[in-house]
Design a protein around this motif. Structure first.
Motif, short mmCIF file in Angstrom:
data_model
loop_
_atom_site.label_atom_id
_atom_site.label_comp_id
_atom_site.label_asym_id
_atom_site.label_seq_id
_atom_site.Cartn_x
_atom_site.Cartn_y
_atom_site.Cartn_z
N GLY A 1 0.80 -1.21 0.00
CA GLY A 1 0.00 0.00 0.00
C GLY A 1 0.84 1.26 0.00
N ALA A 2 2.03 1.18 0.63
CA ALA A 2 2.91 2.35 0.69
C ALA A 2 3.84 2.45 -0.51
N TYR A 3 4.32 1.29 -1.03
CA TYR A 3 5.36 1.31 -2.06
C TYR A 3 4.99 0.56 -3.34
N HIS A 4 3.72 0.17 -3.48
CA HIS A 4 3.20 -0.47 -4.69
C HIS A 4 3.73 -1.90 -4.87
N LEU A 5 3.24 -2.52 -5.94
CA LEU A 5 3.55 -3.92 -6.23
C LEU A 5 4.86 -4.05 -7.00
N THR A 6 5.58 -5.13 -6.72
CA THR A 6 6.68 -5.59 -7.56
C THR A 6 6.51 -7.09 -7.73
N PHE A 7 7.30 -7.68 -8.61
CA PHE A 7 7.21 -9.12 -8.82
C PHE A 7 7.53 -9.88 -7.53
N LEU A 8 8.59 -9.44 -6.83
CA LEU A 8 8.99 -10.13 -5.61
C LEU A 8 7.90 -10.06 -4.55
N ARG A 9 7.26 -8.89 -4.38
CA ARG A 9 6.22 -8.74 -3.37
C ARG A 9 5.00 -9.60 -3.70
N LEU A 10 4.66 -9.67 -4.97
CA LEU A 10 3.54 -10.52 -5.38
C LEU A 10 3.89 -12.00 -5.20
N PHE A 11 5.13 -12.34 -5.51
CA PHE A 11 5.58 -13.73 -5.37
C PHE A 11 5.58 -14.15 -3.90
N VAL A 12 5.92 -13.22 -3.02
CA VAL A 12 5.91 -13.51 -1.58
C VAL A 12 4.49 -13.80 -1.10
N LEU A 13 3.50 -13.06 -1.61
CA LEU A 13 2.12 -13.34 -1.24
C LEU A 13 1.71 -14.73 -1.71
N LEU A 14 2.17 -15.13 -2.89
CA LEU A 14 1.93 -16.48 -3.38
C LEU A 14 2.56 -17.50 -2.44
N PHE A 15 3.79 -17.23 -2.01
CA PHE A 15 4.50 -18.14 -1.11
C PHE A 15 3.73 -18.30 0.20
N LEU A 16 3.16 -17.22 0.71
CA LEU A 16 2.39 -17.29 1.96
C LEU A 16 1.14 -18.14 1.79
N LEU A 17 0.48 -18.03 0.63
CA LEU A 17 -0.68 -18.87 0.36
C LEU A 17 -0.29 -20.35 0.33
N ILE A 18 0.81 -20.65 -0.37
CA ILE A 18 1.29 -22.04 -0.44
C ILE A 18 1.68 -22.53 0.95
N ASP A 19 2.32 -21.65 1.72
CA ASP A 19 2.71 -21.96 3.10
C ASP A 19 1.50 -22.39 3.92
N ALA A 20 0.42 -21.63 3.81
CA ALA A 20 -0.79 -21.92 4.59
C ALA A 20 -1.42 -23.24 4.16
N LEU A 21 -1.46 -23.51 2.86
CA LEU A 21 -2.07 -24.75 2.37
C LEU A 21 -1.24 -25.98 2.75
N VAL B 1 -1.14 -21.38 -11.76
CA VAL B 1 -2.10 -20.29 -11.95
C VAL B 1 -1.38 -18.94 -11.93
N PHE B 2 -0.45 -18.78 -10.98
CA PHE B 2 0.32 -17.53 -10.89
C PHE B 2 1.11 -17.29 -12.17
N SER B 3 1.76 -18.33 -12.68
CA SER B 3 2.61 -18.19 -13.87
C SER B 3 1.79 -17.81 -15.10
N LEU B 4 0.58 -18.38 -15.21
CA LEU B 4 -0.26 -18.11 -16.38
C LEU B 4 -1.01 -16.78 -16.29
N SER B 5 -0.96 -16.15 -15.11
CA SER B 5 -1.76 -14.93 -14.90
C SER B 5 -1.09 -13.66 -15.39
N ARG B 6 0.13 -13.76 -15.96
CA ARG B 6 0.88 -12.59 -16.42
C ARG B 6 1.01 -11.54 -15.31
N PRO B 7 1.72 -11.84 -14.22
CA PRO B 7 1.79 -10.92 -13.08
C PRO B 7 2.32 -9.53 -13.42
N ASP B 8 3.27 -9.42 -14.36
CA ASP B 8 3.81 -8.10 -14.71
C ASP B 8 2.73 -7.18 -15.27
N TYR B 9 1.78 -7.75 -16.01
CA TYR B 9 0.67 -6.96 -16.55
C TYR B 9 -0.17 -6.38 -15.40
#
Length: 483
Positions: free
Chosen positions: A340-360, A390-398
């Motif tokens: 919210g303060a510094y916007h999205l980057t690939f690494l920050r989005l990937f970390v959120l994915l990692f947290l989801l996988i972590d929880a599952l 799903v993450f890979s096919l979602s074109r995260p950079d877009y």
């Protein structure tokens, strides 16, 4: 060689002609698709070829393609398709790592006789595979020698042994020549001219790559089929040790989770120290928190593996898991504050994915505590493959580009530079219209740099075809033609 029809490695070595042919086909296809080519359509084609080779191998050895093997090969095909659809180097690198791991797991599940549901056993088999393959490198030469001798392709034993010696000596000679060339400048100059003449044509390099890939394939087949000796019954330690360790950890986590609830989730009931903003507070402890959640999963697995089953130990480990979920929620909330303060980057989005996988995966760990037959490793592979696929096919950079544009009132020069240089061409539909707008600062250099990236894609050949590059190049050509 002993004859045991139940031993897969003996079957493979006995049918050397077939499996050597498979290996050579692997070598030819990998070299033809990837030699002097970047990742693109070749990645998808190669995953299709590998899936076909798996079918041939299973039919030859009378093995059933289990749902696990089919799922992993399908996952590899999915990631190969993603390589065609995205121009993101980060995604393509992760896709390739995922493809290799899925192939390795497929090979183990197809050829390994002992299929344990235990997470540690499966992980150990995956780690051991490259070492088993390295220890099996010599088999292709001994089996090849036996095959040639039995088929009487080369009747003279002396000539056959000389040829084998020459083949083995080639890589050793190359290494020694490289070292000696560095040791003496004159010798290095002579060998340099000799090699530049010999390798002036690509045919020699292609031939070497085909041979190396074929050796690698045959060694992997033999390495995966190697039987491990029967292990003695596990002797587990007293659960009191595990209870003591986990109870101490649990007490610490309860205090930590209490702080998270009071300061991070309470919405202002308690205030942070003056030197912290929420974004700084979120950023400061995020990665440490991420490490602790991973540690807790490992702790739970180790305790269930090493110590005798015990009701109290299970209860404490379950409580630790509940604390871990609070930590995952805290880490997710911290990252969202930071985004919210510094916007999205690939690494920050990937970390959120990692947290989801972590929880599952953590949910699977808890199930395995109460149900020993639960296939935790296979479950983890399925979770990783589906979530990352799903993450890979979602074109995260877009989506990263779209998020930045939609959440920024006025784009600064640094924002445009980030969009044009840090993101892949997946973001071109968002970035190109921005570069056409008028700003109170000069973006000529940024525009020229981005246009060069787009027009550079014309030099790619059919093997490297990529839909993201193709769409981006078409967009810029349409804009140029319209002017």
């Amino acid at each position: 060689m002993e004859h045991d029809d139940n031993n897969l490695i003996i079957k493979i070595r006995r049918e050397f002609g077939f499996f050597a042919g498979i290996s050579v086909l692997f070598g030819i296809s990998s070299t033809a698709l990837f030699y002097r080519a970047s990742v693109g359509l070749n990645s998808l084609l190669f995953t299709v070829i590998i899936a076909g080779l798996f079918i041939f191998i299973s039919n030859k050895l009378n093995l059933k393609m289990t749902p696990e093997v089919v799922f992993c090969l399908s996952g590899a095909l999915l990631l190969g398709l993603s390589n065609v659809l995205t121009s993101s180097f980060n995604l393509q690198f992760l896709n390739n790592v995922g493809i290799l791991l899925l192939w390795d797991f497929s090979l183990i599940r197809l050829l390994c006789i002992k299929k344990s549901p235990d997470f540690a056993d499966n992980l150990l088999e995956l780690i051991k595979l490259p070492f088993n393959a390295i220890s099996s490198i010599g088999m292709i030469f001994t089996d090849g020698n036996r095959f040639v001798k039995s088929k009487k392709i080369i009747k003279s034993d002396r000539l056959r042994n000389i040829l084998i010696g020459c083949i083995i000596a080639i890589p050793l000679l190359i290494i020694n020549l490289a070292l000696l060339s560095r040791a003496d400048l004159l010798f290095g100059k002579i060998t340099g001219k000799m090699f530049s003449w010999i390798f002036s044509s690509d045919i020699f390099i292609v031939l070497i790559l085909v041979i190396l890939a074929a050796i690698c394939c045959y060694s992997l087949l033999c390495g995966a089929a190697k039987e491990t000796p029967d292990e003695q019954k596990e002797i587990k330690a007293s659960p009191t040790i595990g209870i003591t360790i986990s109870a101490i950890m649990l007490a610490t986590y309860i205090i930590f989770c209490g702080i998270q609830i009071l300061y991070l989730f309470a919405g202002g009931i308690f205030t942070l120290p003056e030197e912290f903003t929420y974004s700084e507070y979120a950023r400061r402890g995020f990665f440490e928190l991420l490490a602790v959640t991973g540690f807790n999963i490992i702790l739970t697995l180790v305790c269930s593996k090493v110590f005798e089953a015990n009701r109290r130990l299970r209860f404490i480990l379950t409580a630790i898991t509940a604390c871990t979920y609070i930590m995952i929620a805290s880490a997710t909330y911290r990252m969202l504050l930071y985004i919210g303060a510094y916007h999205l980057t690939f690494l920050r989005l990937f970390v959120l994915l990692f947290l989801l996988i972590d929880a599952l995966i953590l949910a699977g760990v808890i199930i395995s505590l109460y149900k020993k037959s639960f296939p935790l490793f296979t479950y983890s592979v399925v979770v990783l493959t589906l979530c990352y696929g799903v993450f890979s096919l979602s074109r995260p950079d877009y989506h990263i580009a779209g998020y930045l544009v939609n959440h920024t009132e006025k784009l600064e020069e640094k924002d445009l530079y980030f969009l044009a240089t840090e993101l892949s061409l997946d973001a071109a539909p968002v970035v190109l219209p921005l570069l056409e707008k008028q700003y109170n600062y000069d973006i000529k250099d940024i525009k020229e740099l981005y246009y060069y990236r787009l027009l550079y894609t014309d030099s790619r050949d059919l093997r490297e075809y990529n839909l993201s590059y193709s769409k981006a190049a078409k967009l810029i050509k349409n804009r140029i033609d319209a002017k």
